[in-house]
Scaffold this active site. Structure first.
Site: not given
Ligand code: DGL
Length: 276
Positions: A193, A13-14, A76
């Site tokens: 998200c 994930d980010s 993500c």
């Molecule tokens: N957790 C990421 C997602 O599911 C989003 C977070 C980000 O913007 O980096 O889209």
């Protein structure tokens, strides 16, 4: 070459949002080893352009693959929405799973009216992948979508509940769920998200008890289990699976906020600092 069942599943994930998926995986598949990478140095991905998201995602996936994983889960939505086919092509025949299709499936199962709203980052909403995945499963569904950019920072900050949180939720969602909304209210809302499950209680209060709020994590975990069984990759070693965490920035912060996402205390010693 066939991967070994005792290798870990790589999750990416980010930031820390993907820990909501890791938690579901650890519950569904307790004997699996999990290797997590949160690219906190580059977070957020959701406000970036597609090419940048693809570049970052390929680098992160490459890091996990170099460590040796039997499967990759892109935990993500932003990375899944913008880069899943590219990662699948680059690392074939390694199985690479995303979170969008399972989320769409869970929402279609939950919805009676077929009116489904997805909330996510700008880059996920721009990609329109949720609407496509939902319509593939239920062609008569009526979908809508809303980018809720601030929710990512709120979750990373550990801001989960309270008046301010609910006011910000209303700021984004009033045109869909508020008294002034001009279209019939959706009966299902997808947390598109992986950061958003942290705000689930506040969101449920804002949208009202008659709306099902879907966190795709459990469906993702079921899909991973099915895929491992199909590929004969279930870990059959005795004992509990382990989780190892990697971050690209600030282990202390990862430990502090990651504990909120996981619902257990993470120590700095459990977290490895890596560069991509
Ligand atoms: N957790 C990421 C997602 O599911 C989003 C977070 C980000 O913007 O980096 O889209």
């Amino acid at each position: 070459m066939q991967a070994r069942p005792s290798l870990p599943i790589g999750l990416f994930d980010s930031g820390m949002g993907g820990l909501t998926v890791l938690k579901a995986l650890a519950t569904t598949l307790p004997s699996e080893h999990l290797l997590y990478l949160g690219d906190t140095a580059r977070l957020p991905y959701g406000t970036k352009g597609r090419e940048t998201i693809i570049r970052y995602t390929l680098a992160a996936a490459g890091k996990l693959v170099a460590r040796g994983v039997k499967m990759l889960v892109i935990a993500c939505n932003t990375a899944t929405a913008n880069a899943l086919p590219v990662v699948q092509a680059k690392f074939a025949p390694l199985p690479v799973l995303g979170v969008v299709e399972p989320g769409a499936r869970a929402a279609v199962q939950a919805s009676v009216s077929g009116r489904i709203v997805v909330i996510g980052t700008e880059a996920t909403i721009r990609s329109d992948v949720y609407a496509k995945a939902i319509h593939a499963l239920r062609p008569d569904a009526i979908t809508s979508a809303k980018a809720c950019t601030l929710f990512v920072s709120m979750a990373e900050e550990g801001m989960m509940q309270g008046r301010l949180v609910e006011d910000i939720c209303r700021y984004y969602l009033d045109d869909i769920f508020g008294a002034e909304a001009r279209t019939p209210k959706p009966d299902t809302m997808i947390l598109g998200c992986t950061h958003f499950p942290l705000l689930k209680t506040a969101l449920e209060r804002v949208v009202g008890g008659d709306v099902v709020v879907v966190d795709p994590a459990a469906t993702v975990a079921t899909g991973v289990r099915e895929e491992l069984i199909a590929l004969d990759l279930i870990n059959t070693e005795k004992g509990e699976g382990t989780s190892h965490f990697m971050t690209t920035d600030n282990q202390e912060r990862f430990a502090r906020t990651g504990s909120l996402f996981l619902g257990r205390t993470l120590t700095v010693e459990e977290i490895e600092l890596v560069d991509l």
